[in-house]
Scaffold this motif. Structure first.
Motif, PDB file in Angstrom:
ATOM      1  N   VAL A   1      -5.480 -13.636  -3.155  1.00  0.00           N
ATOM      2  CA  VAL A   1      -5.511 -12.211  -3.467  1.00  0.00           C
ATOM      3  C   VAL A   1      -4.146 -11.758  -3.948  1.00  0.00           C
ATOM      4  O   VAL A   1      -3.120 -12.356  -3.629  1.00  0.00           O
ATOM      5  CB  VAL A   1      -5.939 -11.353  -2.251  1.00  0.00           C
ATOM      6  CG1 VAL A   1      -7.407 -11.536  -1.935  1.00  0.00           C
ATOM      7  CG2 VAL A   1      -5.077 -11.619  -1.024  1.00  0.00           C
ATOM      8  N   GLU A   2      -4.163 -10.688  -4.725  1.00  0.00           N
ATOM      9  CA  GLU A   2      -2.936 -10.026  -5.159  1.00  0.00           C
ATOM     10  C   GLU A   2      -2.813  -8.732  -4.370  1.00  0.00           C
ATOM     11  O   GLU A   2      -3.782  -7.985  -4.230  1.00  0.00           O
ATOM     12  CB  GLU A   2      -3.007  -9.727  -6.653  1.00  0.00           C
ATOM     13  CG  GLU A   2      -1.793  -9.007  -7.183  1.00  0.00           C
ATOM     14  CD  GLU A   2      -1.875  -8.704  -8.666  1.00  0.00           C
ATOM     15  OE1 GLU A   2      -1.174  -7.760  -9.102  1.00  0.00           O
ATOM     16  OE2 GLU A   2      -2.638  -9.367  -9.390  1.00  0.00           O
ATOM     17  N   ASP A   3      -1.628  -8.473  -3.843  1.00  0.00           N
ATOM     18  CA  ASP A   3      -1.433  -7.245  -3.077  1.00  0.00           C
ATOM     19  C   ASP A   3      -0.843  -6.147  -3.943  1.00  0.00           C
ATOM     20  O   ASP A   3      -0.178  -6.412  -4.941  1.00  0.00           O
ATOM     21  CB  ASP A   3      -0.527  -7.493  -1.869  1.00  0.00           C
ATOM     22  CG  ASP A   3       0.949  -7.603  -2.237  1.00  0.00           C
ATOM     23  OD1 ASP A   3       1.312  -8.618  -2.871  1.00  0.00           O
ATOM     24  OD2 ASP A   3       1.725  -6.689  -1.909  1.00  0.00           O
ATOM     25  N   SER A   4      -1.115  -4.914  -3.556  1.00  0.00           N
ATOM     26  CA  SER A   4      -0.509  -3.733  -4.166  1.00  0.00           C
ATOM     27  C   SER A   4      -0.176  -2.761  -3.049  1.00  0.00           C
ATOM     28  O   SER A   4      -1.007  -2.530  -2.163  1.00  0.00           O
ATOM     29  CB  SER A   4      -1.468  -3.064  -5.154  1.00  0.00           C
ATOM     30  OG  SER A   4      -1.667  -3.880  -6.283  1.00  0.00           O
ATOM     31  N   VAL A   5       1.028  -2.210  -3.091  1.00  0.00           N
ATOM     32  CA  VAL A   5       1.485  -1.244  -2.087  1.00  0.00           C
ATOM     33  C   VAL A   5       2.152  -0.094  -2.827  1.00  0.00           C
ATOM     34  O   VAL A   5       3.054  -0.311  -3.642  1.00  0.00           O
ATOM     35  CB  VAL A   5       2.512  -1.882  -1.112  1.00  0.00           C
ATOM     36  CG1 VAL A   5       2.990  -0.854  -0.089  1.00  0.00           C
ATOM     37  CG2 VAL A   5       1.928  -3.110  -0.421  1.00  0.00           C
ATOM     38  N   TYR A   6       1.702   1.122  -2.553  1.00  0.00           N
ATOM     39  CA  TYR A   6       2.288   2.317  -3.169  1.00  0.00           C
ATOM     40  C   TYR A   6       2.547   3.350  -2.073  1.00  0.00           C
ATOM     41  O   TYR A   6       1.700   3.594  -1.220  1.00  0.00           O
ATOM     42  CB  TYR A   6       1.360   2.912  -4.229  1.00  0.00           C
ATOM     43  CG  TYR A   6       1.228   2.030  -5.439  1.00  0.00           C
ATOM     44  CD1 TYR A   6       2.169   2.091  -6.464  1.00  0.00           C
ATOM     45  CD2 TYR A   6       0.187   1.122  -5.553  1.00  0.00           C
ATOM     46  CE1 TYR A   6       2.072   1.270  -7.573  1.00  0.00           C
ATOM     47  CE2 TYR A   6       0.078   0.281  -6.655  1.00  0.00           C
ATOM     48  CZ  TYR A   6       1.024   0.369  -7.660  1.00  0.00           C
ATOM     49  OH  TYR A   6       0.927  -0.457  -8.750  1.00  0.00           O
ATOM     50  N   VAL A   7       3.724   3.959  -2.125  1.00  0.00           N
ATOM     51  CA  VAL A   7       4.130   4.949  -1.124  1.00  0.00           C
ATOM     52  C   VAL A   7       4.477   6.250  -1.839  1.00  0.00           C
ATOM     53  O   VAL A   7       5.118   6.236  -2.892  1.00  0.00           O
ATOM     54  CB  VAL A   7       5.337   4.420  -0.317  1.00  0.00           C
ATOM     55  CG1 VAL A   7       5.827   5.467   0.685  1.00  0.00           C
ATOM     56  CG2 VAL A   7       4.974   3.122   0.403  1.00  0.00           C
ATOM     57  N   ALA A   8       4.057   7.366  -1.265  1.00  0.00           N
ATOM     58  CA  ALA A   8       4.374   8.682  -1.823  1.00  0.00           C
ATOM     59  C   ALA A   8       5.894   8.848  -1.896  1.00  0.00           C
ATOM     60  O   ALA A   8       6.611   8.376  -1.011  1.00  0.00           O
ATOM     61  CB  ALA A   8       3.754   9.780  -0.958  1.00  0.00           C
ATOM     62  N   PRO A   9       6.380   9.505  -2.938  1.00  0.00           N
ATOM     63  CA  PRO A   9       7.833   9.648  -3.103  1.00  0.00           C
ATOM     64  C   PRO A   9       8.544  10.217  -1.873  1.00  0.00           C
ATOM     65  O   PRO A   9       9.608   9.733  -1.499  1.00  0.00           O
ATOM     66  CB  PRO A   9       7.970  10.597  -4.298  1.00  0.00           C
ATOM     67  CG  PRO A   9       6.693  10.504  -5.038  1.00  0.00           C
ATOM     68  CD  PRO A   9       5.634  10.169  -4.016  1.00  0.00           C
ATOM     69  N   ASP A  10       7.960  11.206  -1.230  1.00  0.00           N
ATOM     70  CA  ASP A  10       8.627  11.826  -0.078  1.00  0.00           C
ATOM     71  C   ASP A  10       8.469  11.023   1.214  1.00  0.00           C
ATOM     72  O   ASP A  10       9.022  11.398   2.243  1.00  0.00           O
ATOM     73  CB  ASP A  10       8.143  13.264   0.120  1.00  0.00           C
ATOM     74  CG  ASP A  10       6.647  13.362   0.358  1.00  0.00           C
ATOM     75  OD1 ASP A  10       5.921  12.379   0.118  1.00  0.00           O
ATOM     76  OD2 ASP A  10       6.190  14.438   0.787  1.00  0.00           O
TER      77      ASP A  10
ATOM     78  N   HIS B   1       4.838  -1.298   6.972  1.00  0.00           N
ATOM     79  CA  HIS B   1       3.680  -1.279   7.869  1.00  0.00           C
ATOM     80  C   HIS B   1       2.374  -1.532   7.105  1.00  0.00           C
ATOM     81  O   HIS B   1       1.503  -2.254   7.577  1.00  0.00           O
ATOM     82  CB  HIS B   1       3.600   0.047   8.628  1.00  0.00           C
ATOM     83  CG  HIS B   1       4.674   0.197   9.655  1.00  0.00           C
ATOM     84  ND1 HIS B   1       5.366   1.365   9.824  1.00  0.00           N
ATOM     85  CD2 HIS B   1       5.191  -0.672  10.553  1.00  0.00           C
ATOM     86  CE1 HIS B   1       6.256   1.211  10.785  1.00  0.00           C
ATOM     87  NE2 HIS B   1       6.176  -0.022  11.237  1.00  0.00           N
ATOM     88  N   LEU B   2       2.263  -0.948   5.929  1.00  0.00           N
ATOM     89  CA  LEU B   2       1.067  -1.180   5.117  1.00  0.00           C
ATOM     90  C   LEU B   2       0.944  -2.657   4.731  1.00  0.00           C
ATOM     91  O   LEU B   2      -0.123  -3.255   4.876  1.00  0.00           O
ATOM     92  CB  LEU B   2       1.093  -0.321   3.850  1.00  0.00           C
ATOM     93  CG  LEU B   2       0.712   1.136   4.009  1.00  0.00           C
ATOM     94  CD1 LEU B   2       1.146   1.946   2.782  1.00  0.00           C
ATOM     95  CD2 LEU B   2      -0.794   1.290   4.243  1.00  0.00           C
ATOM     96  N   LEU B   3       2.034  -3.242   4.261  1.00  0.00           N
ATOM     97  CA  LEU B   3       1.980  -4.642   3.832  1.00  0.00           C
ATOM     98  C   LEU B   3       1.694  -5.567   5.012  1.00  0.00           C
ATOM     99  O   LEU B   3       0.877  -6.493   4.895  1.00  0.00           O
ATOM    100  CB  LEU B   3       3.277  -5.043   3.129  1.00  0.00           C
ATOM    101  CG  LEU B   3       3.316  -6.465   2.570  1.00  0.00           C
ATOM    102  CD1 LEU B   3       2.146  -6.741   1.627  1.00  0.00           C
ATOM    103  CD2 LEU B   3       4.646  -6.711   1.879  1.00  0.00           C
ATOM    104  N   THR B   4       2.308  -5.316   6.157  1.00  0.00           N
ATOM    105  CA  THR B   4       2.057  -6.148   7.342  1.00  0.00           C
ATOM    106  C   THR B   4       0.578  -6.114   7.727  1.00  0.00           C
ATOM    107  O   THR B   4      -0.037  -7.158   7.970  1.00  0.00           O
ATOM    108  CB  THR B   4       2.925  -5.671   8.524  1.00  0.00           C
ATOM    109  OG1 THR B   4       4.298  -5.849   8.171  1.00  0.00           O
ATOM    110  CG2 THR B   4       2.615  -6.446   9.793  1.00  0.00           C
TER     111      THR B   4
END
Length: 187
Positions: free
Chosen positions: A85-94, A103-106
């Motif tokens: 699988v390929e992972d994707s992680v995006y976090v809101a700017p603030d 925490h999301l990736l873990t």
């Protein structure tokens, strides 16, 4: 104690997910999309991924505000790749710098391994994207290569960084061919 919780994403999260992704498209090189998809397209992508058993999670604060999201999707479409699988992680700017991405990736790694996937590939847009490279290194990914000057965005050439992490036994044991990976994940 964390100021956020991680939970499975739902279709109701799509507007917040779209907003976070729109900012990434318009202001960053983590994605090579040039125009942000609309809400209908994001909903279609979400439904397609989760309908195939791929994990999709969000981090939210105590008030229910989505701070970031992560998902694992097919690395490539051919059947021999079904264990990767390929992972994707995006976090809101603030919300950046608050541990949300880590925490999301873990949690995404844990769910993907529990679901039977054997390799996770990170395709990081821009070799100058040090925060994303560090995030993946801290999670245990190793650098496997760079496609130099493979994208063009914001008036400049951008590299694509490839990183990889084995999940569970990785390639040291044969997969269980009686089930398709990802079928354990419950939305």
């Amino acid at each position: 104690m964390s100021a956020h919780t991680i939970r499975p994403a739902s279709i109701e999260d799509v507007p917040a997910i779209r907003s976070i992704y729109e900012h990434a498209v318009l202001h960053g090189t983590g994605t090579f999309e040039i125009l942000p998809p609309d809400e209908a397209e994001m909903a279609a992508r979400f439904t397609a991924m989760t309908g195939q058993g791929y994990p999709f999670i969000v981090a939210e604060d105590a008030h229910g505000v989505v701070l970031g999201y992560a998902y694992a999707n097919a690395f490539r479409a051919r059947p021999a790749y079904r264990w990767s699988v390929e992972d994707s992680v995006y976090v809101a700017p603030d919300a950046k710098g608050r541990g949300v991405g880590g925490h999301l990736l873990t949690r995404l790694i844990e769910i993907s391994a529990e679901s039977g996937f054997r390799q996770m590939i990170a395709v990081v847009g821009d070799s100058c994207n040090a925060p994303s490279v560090r995030l993946h290194e801290r999670a245990g990914f190793r650098m496997i290569g760079v496609f130099e000057q493979s994208g063009f965005k914001f008036g400049r050439w951008i590299d694509t960084v490839l990183m990889q992490m084995p999940l569970g036994p990785g390639g040291s044991a044969l997969p269980d061919e009686t089930r398709y990976p990802g079928t354990l994940y419950q939305r």
